[in-house]
Write a protein that holds these residues in place. Structure first.
Motif, short mmCIF file in Angstrom:
data_model
loop_
_atom_site.label_atom_id
_atom_site.label_comp_id
_atom_site.label_asym_id
_atom_site.label_seq_id
_atom_site.Cartn_x
_atom_site.Cartn_y
_atom_site.Cartn_z
N THR A 177 0.45 -0.86 -0.36
CA THR A 177 -0.17 0.44 -0.02
C THR A 177 1.04 1.63 -0.02
OG1 THR A 177 -2.21 0.76 1.48
CG2 THR A 177 -0.13 0.19 2.17
N LEU A 178 0.29 2.14 -0.61
CA LEU A 178 0.81 3.09 -0.43
C LEU A 178 1.42 4.46 1.32
CD1 LEU A 178 2.70 5.66 -2.22
CD2 LEU A 178 -0.02 6.91 -2.36
N VAL A 179 2.29 4.13 1.04
CA VAL A 179 2.45 5.08 3.11
C VAL A 179 3.73 6.42 2.46
CG1 VAL A 179 3.77 4.66 4.84
CG2 VAL A 179 3.18 2.79 3.69
N SER B 112 8.33 15.17 2.24
CA SER B 112 7.70 14.21 2.81
C SER B 112 8.31 13.36 1.64
CB SER B 112 6.71 14.83 2.78
OG SER B 112 5.81 15.08 1.10
N GLU B 113 7.60 11.85 1.54
CA GLU B 113 7.83 11.46 0.15
C GLU B 113 6.91 9.34 0.55
OE1 GLU B 113 11.68 8.77 0.47
OE2 GLU B 113 12.66 9.93 2.03
N ALA B 114 6.96 9.32 -0.50
CA ALA B 114 5.89 7.63 -0.53
C ALA B 114 6.51 6.61 -0.57
CB ALA B 114 4.69 8.44 -1.36
N VAL B 115 5.77 5.46 -0.45
CA VAL B 115 6.79 4.37 -0.48
C VAL B 115 5.23 3.90 -0.73
CG1 VAL B 115 9.12 4.79 -0.26
CG2 VAL B 115 7.58 3.70 1.75
N GLU B 116 5.68 2.12 -1.55
CA GLU B 116 4.92 1.25 -1.30
C GLU B 116 5.28 -0.37 -0.65
OE1 GLU B 116 2.03 -0.04 -3.06
OE2 GLU B 116 2.20 2.19 -4.44
N ALA B 117 4.16 -0.49 0.60
CA ALA B 117 5.19 -1.23 1.73
C ALA B 117 4.00 -1.65 2.08
CB ALA B 117 6.02 -0.25 2.46
N GLY C 246 6.59 -0.20 9.36
CA GLY C 246 8.61 -0.70 9.26
C GLY C 246 8.59 -1.34 8.34
N GLN C 247 8.27 -1.94 7.24
CA GLN C 247 9.10 -1.78 6.17
C GLN C 247 9.28 -0.45 5.21
OE1 GLN C 247 6.76 -4.11 2.68
NE2 GLN C 247 8.38 -4.87 2.57
N ALA C 248 8.23 0.17 5.22
CA ALA C 248 8.76 2.02 4.78
C ALA C 248 9.49 2.84 5.51
CB ALA C 248 7.00 2.45 5.05
N VAL C 249 9.68 2.58 6.64
CA VAL C 249 11.41 3.34 7.46
C VAL C 249 12.17 2.59 7.28
CG1 VAL C 249 12.38 3.45 9.30
CG2 VAL C 249 9.22 3.73 9.45
N ASP C 250 12.10 1.45 6.48
CA ASP C 250 13.72 0.70 6.05
C ASP C 250 13.76 1.49 4.71
OD1 ASP C 250 14.04 -0.86 8.78
OD2 ASP C 250 13.26 -2.64 7.76
N LEU C 251 12.07 1.27 4.24
CA LEU C 251 12.77 1.50 2.93
C LEU C 251 12.94 2.84 2.63
CD1 LEU C 251 10.07 -0.23 0.87
CD2 LEU C 251 12.05 -0.60 -0.10
N VAL C 252 12.47 3.86 2.82
CA VAL C 252 13.27 4.90 2.95
C VAL C 252 14.71 5.57 3.31
CG1 VAL C 252 10.81 6.83 3.40
CG2 VAL C 252 12.25 6.41 5.25
N LEU C 253 14.96 4.67 4.97
CA LEU C 253 16.38 4.41 5.39
C LEU C 253 17.45 3.92 4.04
CD1 LEU C 253 15.79 3.20 8.71
CD2 LEU C 253 16.28 5.84 8.09
N PRO D 43 -3.81 2.81 2.36
CA PRO D 43 -2.99 4.33 2.30
C PRO D 43 -3.06 5.17 3.72
CG PRO D 43 -4.73 3.87 0.27
CD PRO D 43 -5.34 3.27 1.58
N THR D 44 -1.91 4.69 3.62
CA THR D 44 -1.20 5.02 5.16
C THR D 44 -0.54 6.52 5.60
OG1 THR D 44 -1.97 3.02 6.07
CG2 THR D 44 -0.36 4.33 7.32
#
Length: 84
Positions: free
Chosen positions: A2-4, A20-25, A29-36, A72-73
C-alpha cells in the motif's frame, strides 16, 4: 503493498532534504526501512531512528510497526525536540 506517505517535521525534514516522500510497503516498519535505504546519509538514519511516529494520527509502538496495512497510510515523523 500500500502507499505510505511519510511527512517529515523539523530536524527530520532538514535531514531528509524534503517535506515528505511516499513508498509502497506492506507495513510501517517496511516503509521506514525503505526510506532509510533510499537515503545514504548517517544523519538521516540517526534522526529517523530517534523520531516518534504517528500513524494516521496515532502514536506508533514497536509492536505496531509490523502490522499489515490495509490501505493508504500517513506517517508523521517527529524528531526529538526541546522546549520550555
Amino acid at each position: 503493498m500500500t502507499l505510505v506517505t511519510l511527512n517529515y517535521w523539523a530536524g527530520a525534514r532538514a535531514a531528509a532534504g524534503r517535506a515528505s516522500e511516499a513508498v509502497e510497503a506492506a507495513t510501517v516498519g517496511q516503509a521506514v526501512d525503505l526510506v532509510l535505504t533510499g537515503h545514504d546519509d548517517d544523519r538521516f538514519t540517526r534522526v529517523i531512528r530517534a523520531s516518534s511516529l504517528l500513524v494516521d494520527g496515532i502514536a506508533a509502538s514497536t509492536d505496531s510497526l509490523g502490522r499489515a496495512l490495509d490501505g493508504p497510510t500517513t506517517v508523521e515523523v517527529l524528531p526529538p525536540f526541546a522546549g520550555g
